[in-house]
Design a protein around this motif. Structure first.
Motif, PDB file in Angstrom:
ATOM      1  N   LYS A 577      35.688 -25.727  41.004  1.00 18.55           N
ATOM      2  CA  LYS A 577      34.387 -25.242  40.554  1.00 18.55           C
ATOM      3  C   LYS A 577      33.508 -26.284  39.882  1.00 18.55           C
ATOM      4  CE  LYS A 577      35.876 -20.446  40.205  1.00 18.55           C
ATOM      5  NZ  LYS A 577      35.947 -19.218  39.393  1.00 18.55           N
ATOM      6  N   THR A 578      34.065 -27.413  39.492  1.00 15.35           N
ATOM      7  CA  THR A 578      33.250 -28.412  38.806  1.00 15.35           C
ATOM      8  C   THR A 578      33.325 -29.760  39.513  1.00 15.35           C
ATOM      9  OG1 THR A 578      35.053 -29.030  37.308  1.00 15.35           O
ATOM     10  CG2 THR A 578      33.580 -27.269  36.588  1.00 15.35           C
ATOM     11  N   THR A 579      32.260 -30.506  39.344  1.00 16.05           N
ATOM     12  CA  THR A 579      32.093 -31.761  40.068  1.00 16.05           C
ATOM     13  C   THR A 579      33.151 -32.825  39.770  1.00 16.05           C
ATOM     14  OG1 THR A 579      29.727 -31.469  40.453  1.00 16.05           O
ATOM     15  CG2 THR A 579      30.517 -33.727  40.346  1.00 16.05           C
ATOM     16  N   PRO A 580      33.467 -33.139  38.508  1.00 10.60           N
ATOM     17  CA  PRO A 580      34.400 -34.253  38.257  1.00 10.60           C
ATOM     18  C   PRO A 580      35.730 -34.107  38.984  1.00 10.60           C
ATOM     19  CG  PRO A 580      33.354 -33.602  36.212  1.00 10.60           C
ATOM     20  CD  PRO A 580      32.974 -32.566  37.235  1.00 10.60           C
ATOM     21  N   LYS A 581      36.248 -32.890  39.049  1.00 18.61           N
ATOM     22  CA  LYS A 581      37.525 -32.676  39.729  1.00 18.61           C
ATOM     23  C   LYS A 581      37.342 -32.572  41.241  1.00 18.61           C
ATOM     24  CE  LYS A 581      39.632 -30.632  35.648  1.00 18.61           C
ATOM     25  NZ  LYS A 581      40.225 -29.436  35.005  1.00 18.61           N
ATOM     26  N   ALA A 582      36.211 -32.051  41.667  1.00 17.16           N
ATOM     27  CA  ALA A 582      35.934 -31.990  43.107  1.00 17.16           C
ATOM     28  C   ALA A 582      35.866 -33.387  43.709  1.00 17.16           C
ATOM     29  CB  ALA A 582      34.627 -31.245  43.363  1.00 17.16           C
ATOM     30  N   LEU A 583      35.314 -34.338  42.959  1.00 16.84           N
ATOM     31  CA  LEU A 583      35.136 -35.700  43.463  1.00 16.84           C
ATOM     32  C   LEU A 583      36.446 -36.436  43.702  1.00 16.84           C
ATOM     33  CD1 LEU A 583      32.090 -36.881  41.307  1.00 16.84           C
ATOM     34  CD2 LEU A 583      32.071 -36.066  43.673  1.00 16.84           C
ATOM     35  N   ASP A 584      37.545 -35.913  43.151  1.00 16.52           N
ATOM     36  CA  ASP A 584      38.850 -36.538  43.392  1.00 16.52           C
ATOM     37  C   ASP A 584      39.180 -36.607  44.885  1.00 16.52           C
ATOM     38  OD1 ASP A 584      39.209 -36.818  40.682  1.00 16.52           O
ATOM     39  OD2 ASP A 584      40.553 -35.093  40.470  1.00 16.52           O
ATOM     40  N   ALA A 585      38.605 -35.694  45.653  1.00 16.50           N
ATOM     41  CA  ALA A 585      38.909 -35.645  47.091  1.00 16.50           C
ATOM     42  C   ALA A 585      38.511 -36.926  47.810  1.00 16.50           C
ATOM     43  CB  ALA A 585      38.202 -34.450  47.730  1.00 16.50           C
ATOM     44  N   TYR A 586      37.575 -37.678  47.255  1.00 18.79           N
ATOM     45  CA  TYR A 586      37.169 -38.936  47.881  1.00 18.79           C
ATOM     46  C   TYR A 586      38.278 -39.985  47.850  1.00 18.79           C
ATOM     47  CZ  TYR A 586      32.190 -37.877  48.521  1.00 18.79           C
ATOM     48  OH  TYR A 586      30.993 -37.347  48.955  1.00 18.79           O
ATOM     49  N   LEU A 614      30.557 -39.971  39.202  1.00 18.81           N
ATOM     50  CA  LEU A 614      31.038 -39.507  37.900  1.00 18.81           C
ATOM     51  C   LEU A 614      30.075 -39.920  36.786  1.00 18.81           C
ATOM     52  CD1 LEU A 614      34.843 -40.332  38.210  1.00 18.81           C
ATOM     53  CD2 LEU A 614      33.844 -38.044  38.067  1.00 18.81           C
ATOM     54  N   GLU A 615      29.601 -41.149  36.868  1.00 18.70           N
ATOM     55  CA  GLU A 615      28.676 -41.648  35.857  1.00 18.70           C
ATOM     56  C   GLU A 615      27.373 -40.859  35.875  1.00 18.70           C
ATOM     57  OE1 GLU A 615      26.548 -45.759  35.796  1.00 18.70           O
ATOM     58  OE2 GLU A 615      28.497 -46.049  34.847  1.00 18.70           O
ATOM     59  N   ASN A 616      26.878 -40.581  37.065  1.00 15.69           N
ATOM     60  CA  ASN A 616      25.663 -39.780  37.215  1.00 15.69           C
ATOM     61  C   ASN A 616      25.854 -38.399  36.604  1.00 15.69           C
ATOM     62  OD1 ASN A 616      24.121 -37.616  39.038  1.00 15.69           O
ATOM     63  ND2 ASN A 616      22.925 -39.499  39.037  1.00 15.69           N
ATOM     64  N   PHE A 617      27.050 -37.829  36.803  1.00 16.10           N
ATOM     65  CA  PHE A 617      27.344 -36.494  36.295  1.00 16.10           C
ATOM     66  C   PHE A 617      27.275 -36.460  34.768  1.00 16.10           C
ATOM     67  CE2 PHE A 617      30.262 -33.321  34.631  1.00 16.10           C
ATOM     68  CZ  PHE A 617      29.917 -32.189  35.354  1.00 16.10           C
ATOM     69  N   TYR A 618      28.003 -37.350  34.118  1.00 13.06           N
ATOM     70  CA  TYR A 618      28.054 -37.246  32.658  1.00 13.06           C
ATOM     71  C   TYR A 618      26.739 -37.695  32.012  1.00 13.06           C
ATOM     72  CZ  TYR A 618      28.997 -42.217  31.437  1.00 13.06           C
ATOM     73  OH  TYR A 618      28.906 -43.567  31.218  1.00 13.06           O
ATOM     74  N   LYS A 619      26.034 -38.631  32.646  1.00 13.09           N
ATOM     75  CA  LYS A 619      24.758 -39.062  32.072  1.00 13.09           C
ATOM     76  C   LYS A 619      23.721 -37.943  32.097  1.00 13.09           C
ATOM     77  CE  LYS A 619      24.996 -44.086  32.649  1.00 13.09           C
ATOM     78  NZ  LYS A 619      24.436 -45.262  33.354  1.00 13.09           N
ATOM     79  N   LYS A 620      23.733 -37.146  33.153  1.00 12.32           N
ATOM     80  CA  LYS A 620      22.785 -36.027  33.213  1.00 12.32           C
ATOM     81  C   LYS A 620      23.135 -34.966  32.175  1.00 12.32           C
ATOM     82  CE  LYS A 620      20.974 -36.582  37.860  1.00 12.32           C
ATOM     83  NZ  LYS A 620      20.764 -36.002  39.210  1.00 12.32           N
ATOM     84  N   LEU A 621      24.418 -34.712  31.972  1.00 12.08           N
ATOM     85  CA  LEU A 621      24.810 -33.782  30.914  1.00 12.08           C
ATOM     86  C   LEU A 621      24.481 -34.356  29.536  1.00 12.08           C
ATOM     87  CD1 LEU A 621      28.232 -32.185  31.942  1.00 12.08           C
ATOM     88  CD2 LEU A 621      25.991 -31.111  31.815  1.00 12.08           C
ATOM     89  N   ILE A 703      34.761 -35.373  32.652  1.00 11.92           N
ATOM     90  CA  ILE A 703      35.461 -34.105  32.402  1.00 11.92           C
ATOM     91  C   ILE A 703      35.219 -33.641  30.971  1.00 11.92           C
ATOM     92  CG2 ILE A 703      37.739 -33.043  32.184  1.00 11.92           C
ATOM     93  CD1 ILE A 703      38.619 -34.736  34.586  1.00 11.92           C
ATOM     94  N   ALA A 704      35.222 -34.574  30.021  1.00 13.88           N
ATOM     95  CA  ALA A 704      34.989 -34.210  28.618  1.00 13.88           C
ATOM     96  C   ALA A 704      33.576 -33.670  28.417  1.00 13.88           C
ATOM     97  CB  ALA A 704      35.236 -35.417  27.721  1.00 13.88           C
ATOM     98  N   TYR A 705      32.603 -34.311  29.063  1.00 14.72           N
ATOM     99  CA  TYR A 705      31.238 -33.790  28.970  1.00 14.72           C
ATOM    100  C   TYR A 705      31.144 -32.391  29.579  1.00 14.72           C
ATOM    101  CZ  TYR A 705      28.145 -37.186  26.815  1.00 14.72           C
ATOM    102  OH  TYR A 705      27.482 -37.960  25.887  1.00 14.72           O
ATOM    103  N   ASP A 706      31.869 -32.193  30.674  1.00 13.70           N
ATOM    104  CA  ASP A 706      31.827 -30.907  31.362  1.00 13.70           C
ATOM    105  C   ASP A 706      32.534 -29.816  30.559  1.00 13.70           C
ATOM    106  OD1 ASP A 706      31.241 -29.244  33.656  1.00 13.70           O
ATOM    107  OD2 ASP A 706      33.367 -29.363  34.149  1.00 13.70           O
ATOM    108  N   GLU A 707      33.710 -30.134  30.046  1.00 11.27           N
ATOM    109  CA  GLU A 707      34.540 -29.107  29.413  1.00 11.27           C
ATOM    110  C   GLU A 707      34.320 -28.984  27.910  1.00 11.27           C
ATOM    111  OE1 GLU A 707      38.555 -29.996  30.507  1.00 11.27           O
ATOM    112  OE2 GLU A 707      38.262 -29.459  32.622  1.00 11.27           O
ATOM    113  N   LYS A 708      33.845 -30.031  27.254  1.00 11.13           N
ATOM    114  CA  LYS A 708      33.699 -29.985  25.798  1.00 11.13           C
ATOM    115  C   LYS A 708      32.229 -29.963  25.364  1.00 11.13           C
ATOM    116  CE  LYS A 708      38.202 -32.097  24.929  1.00 11.13           C
ATOM    117  NZ  LYS A 708      38.959 -33.207  24.286  1.00 11.13           N
ATOM    118  N   VAL A 709      31.473 -30.962  25.752  1.00  3.07           N
ATOM    119  CA  VAL A 709      30.059 -31.005  25.340  1.00  3.07           C
ATOM    120  C   VAL A 709      29.284 -29.836  25.951  1.00  3.07           C
ATOM    121  CG1 VAL A 709      27.928 -32.340  25.388  1.00  3.07           C
ATOM    122  CG2 VAL A 709      30.128 -33.505  25.061  1.00  3.07           C
ATOM    123  N   LYS A 710      29.440 -29.641  27.243  1.00  4.35           N
ATOM    124  CA  LYS A 710      28.702 -28.577  27.930  1.00  4.35           C
ATOM    125  C   LYS A 710      29.109 -27.186  27.429  1.00  4.35           C
ATOM    126  CE  LYS A 710      27.800 -26.867  32.624  1.00  4.35           C
ATOM    127  NZ  LYS A 710      28.241 -26.971  34.035  1.00  4.35           N
TER     128      LYS A 710
END
Length: 744
Positions: A577-586, A614-621, A703-710
């Protein structure tokens, strides 16, 4: 009261500030109410008169090039043949002559770096000479430019002191002229690579994927039709977007800086009446649409459809299908063009996947198919068993490819903004599944469970027992808007792509997995033929095998339901459901093998892209968290304190009169409760950011930005929105959802 003391410590309310904030909203509302649309005149009543006027298309190539050079350029476009230096000089001279005749003074290589937007570096045709000045544009300038690569996302491929990067001309996408009030510029679509050759853009990997697919598809086509020598992927991109008045937009720092409303209680009226979808287009919006469509049509973007979408102030445009590389270039150009034209009409375009909570978000539906150089759509059923066998080969291999690489396809559409939309009962879930429609499902089930017949017909052709596939499938196959990947008659529709995304990312993956799958398919078929099976028997044997192996990915029901989540888990399908873990597929071994087989990404390139995403993800958050704190601290909390102070004065006055006002006191208490929670969570979020920012591993930080900050966002917003419902409307500083959505 503790909360009051704390608030007084951090900020003493300034009445001038409050009046300013009130005036910003008031001024914005007045400006929005009094808008007058600019006059828009179409270049001609017939679109055909001006379509492609600003494009160096084949007709203009014929007019400005010699026959020999023209044929070489067309060969390069169609077959990828190299263009020598002398021919490049002639083409550059022709482009310059055409562009200058149209009023262009500059040229630029137009490319798509991994920022998600397009990029340009303008140079003038002007060059000083011994006798004054000349206008010059050489073949070397056409073929290659050198922008600074270190300042673009590169995932560690380039150091800051290693600045070189190169843009290289893509002849398959025609040059065009971009107009502005200040002048005109010749734009040349290009790829963007590092000094050491790694791709730093979206286009280069896409072109590699298309080349791999072309070769693999042609090899399979040879089983059926020897005259086929090329297969192009085609694409039609439906683009959804929101419009908001420019003044209201500028009065909302969250919209300005993040593209979405971080605060705002849902309007009493939203989309529940379902009266906006396909409704009459508001006059001001219609004028904007006509204007930007005219500009798009001049640039050769074949827009065909416009309409209101489901949510208030949400709209959609869609073009006719094009070759995929050109379709994506046109979509990138379209998004840029929409924003520029919108400003002429005092609108701002919102391409964020979920700009407003509580109503539908926006997607970019990618309709994909495969077309041969003989004009056949490989995903369209035929009229004969032989043609249907060809259709089944490509149809079933598509299903098999998605089944094998569902997680990678999911990763390709992942972003911080699309996470808000996927699975929100308005867009497909994060579970990748395929919808085929009951008819084709029945066909595949029948093939799977039937015995391959080797009966010889009167014409000595093998009858394989392939069930009849309806010729009116395009009309009979229903659409399932809850499916991320649906077959809609003669194409597959990838509905999960976000509205702000560059479609190159998912289309690179889709074409790559299809190329790999067709290579495997041919190898298995050839192995059976070598063992002695007839060609058609071998083809159907492998098709039957793939139908069975990929059955779990097929789903015909409601993708929004909890039942589907449970069933998908039982089938072994991922629900990331979230981007950081989805990106592992690459970075899996399976993906590494795919990229190696198709030659699309080196290990270094894919690791760099993973880092960039990943960098783009956490910077936007990070930006969203900062904006949320700033708006709460400097706009919302001061406005609430001002209103609270007026209520306190009211309570004091009533007590002096001997009146005990419980309701006023209760409102004061409610304001304090919500205010306390907002401030406490804003401060806690700031501390969490400080901790998270110290993490060095990019994945851990994302992941921390997604699960903790967000995790603080919803609580802060909930209580801020509760305050919006209590505070005097004339005091509230931010334009409200009812104003953003319904003032047109």
């Amino acid at each position: 009261m503790i909360i009051l003391l704390e608030l007084i410590k951090y900020a003493i309310f300034d009445k001038k500030h409050n009046e300013l904030m009130k005036s910003l909203r008031t001024i914005a509302l007045k400006e929005a109410q009094n808008r007058i649309s600019p006059e828009v005149k179409s270049p001609s009543a017939k679109i055909s008169d001006f379509f492609g006027a600003n494009v160096f298309d084949k007709k203009k190539m014929r007019d400005f090039l010699s026959k020999d050079v023209y044929e070489k350029l067309i060969s390069s476009i169609n077959q990828g043949e190299l263009i020598n230096a002398d021919d490049a000089n002639q083409i550059a001279t022709a482009m310059k002559s055409w562009a200058m005749a149209a009023g262009a003074t500059h040229y630029t290589h137009w490319f798509q770096p991994l920022t998600g937007t397009t990029a340009e570096k303008h140079d003038s045709f002007f060059e000083p000479s011994g006798e004054g000045a000349i206008e010059k544009f050489s073949g070397s300038a056409l073929v290659q430019q050198e922008p600074d690569a270190s300042s673009f996302p590169n995932g560690g491929i380039r150091n800051t002191f290693e600045a070189r990067g190169y843009t290289a001309w893509d002849p398959s996408s025609p040059a065009f002229i971009m107009e502005s009030k200040a002048g005109k510029t010749l734009c040349i679509p290009t790829v963007f690579v590092s000094y050491t050759g790694e791709a730093l853009d979206y286009k280069a990997p896409l072109l590699k994927a298309l080349a791999a697919l072309d070769k693999a598809a042609v090899d399979v086509c040879q089983y059926f039709d020897k005259s086929i020598t090329k297969v192009n992927a085609s694409l039609g991109i439906e683009q959804e977007y929101f419009l908001v008045d420019e003044s209201l937009f500028n009065a909302r720092p969250d919209l300005l800086l993040t593209g979405r409303a971080l605060f705002g209680h849902m309007s009493a009226k939203g989309q529940q009446l379902e009266d906006h979808y396909f409704g009459s287009i508001p006059e001001r919006v219609f004028t904007f649409m006509v204007d930007f469509e005219n500009e798009a049509l001049k640039l050769g973007i074949p827009l065909k459809t416009r309409h209101n979408e489901v949510a208030p102030s949400q709209f959609e445009c869609a073009p006719i299908y094009e070759e995929i590389n050109l379709a994506i270039d046109h979509n990138q150009l379209l998004m840029d063009l929409m924003e520029k034209v919108a400003r002429r009409h005092h609108f701002r375009v919102l391409l964020h996947e979920k700009p407003y909570a509580g109503i539908n978000g926006s997607g970019k539906h990618n309709n994909w198919s495969l077309i041969t150089d003989t004009g056949k759509n490989l995903l369209a059923p035929g009229k004969t068993p032989k043609n249907n066998l060809m259709f089944l080969a490509f149809f079933v291999n598509t299903i098999k490819a998605v089944s094998e690489h569902a997680d990678l396809l999911r990763a390709s559409i992942a972003s911080v903004s699309n996470d808000h939309r996927l699975g929100a009962n308005e867009a497909p879930p994060a579970i990748i599944s395929i919808f085929l429609g009951s008819q084709l499902n029945d066909v595949l089930d029948e093939i799977e469970h039937s015995r391959i017949s080797k009966k010889i017909k009167e014409d000595n052709a093998l009858w394989l027992g392939i069930p009849k596939i309806p010729q009116i499938l395009l009309d009979n196959t229903d659409r399932n808007r809850t499916s991320p990947f649906a077959f809609t008659g003669n194409k597959f529709e990838l509905r999960a792509v976000g509205s702000s995304a560059n479609s190159s990312a998912p289309m690179t993956i889709l074409n790559a997995i299809m190329a790999e799958q067709l290579i495997k398919f041919k190898a298995e078929v050839d192995k059976l033929i070598k063992k002695g099976d007839k060609k058609d028997i071998a083809l159907l044997t492998v098709i039957k095998k793939y139908i069975k192996e990929s059955k779990s990915i097929r789903f015909e029901g409601n993708g929004y339901s909890q039942e589907w989540e449970d069933e998908a888990a039982a089938r072994g399908l991922s629900n990331i459901k979230t981007t950081p873990k989805a990106l592992d597929a690459y970075l899996t071994e399976k993906s590494a093998e795919l990229f190696a087989t198709t030659g699309i990404y080196s290990s270094r390139e894919i690791h760099a892209r993973h880092e960039i995403m990943l960098e783009n993800f956490y910077k936007k958050l990070q930006i969203e968290a900062r904006v949320m704190g700033e708006v709460a601290n400097t706009s919302i909390i001061p406005a609430v304190i001002a209103y609270q102070n007026s209520l306190i004065e009211n309570v004091k006055g009533l007590k002096e009169l001997g009146i005990d006002s419980k309701s006023s006191l209760e409102i004061v208490k409610k304001l304090s409760e919500h205010l306390d929670i907002v401030k406490t969570n804003i401060d806690a979020m700031l501390e969490e950011r400080k901790v998270t920012n110290k993490l060095e591993d990019t994945r851990e930080k994302a992941i921390a930005y997604d699960e903790k900050v967000k995790s603080y966002f919803d609580t802060i917003r909930y209580h801020a929105d509760k305050l919006e419902q209590i505070v005097d409307d004339s005091v509230w500083p931010l334009p409200k959802f009812r104003e953003l959505l319904f003032m047109k």
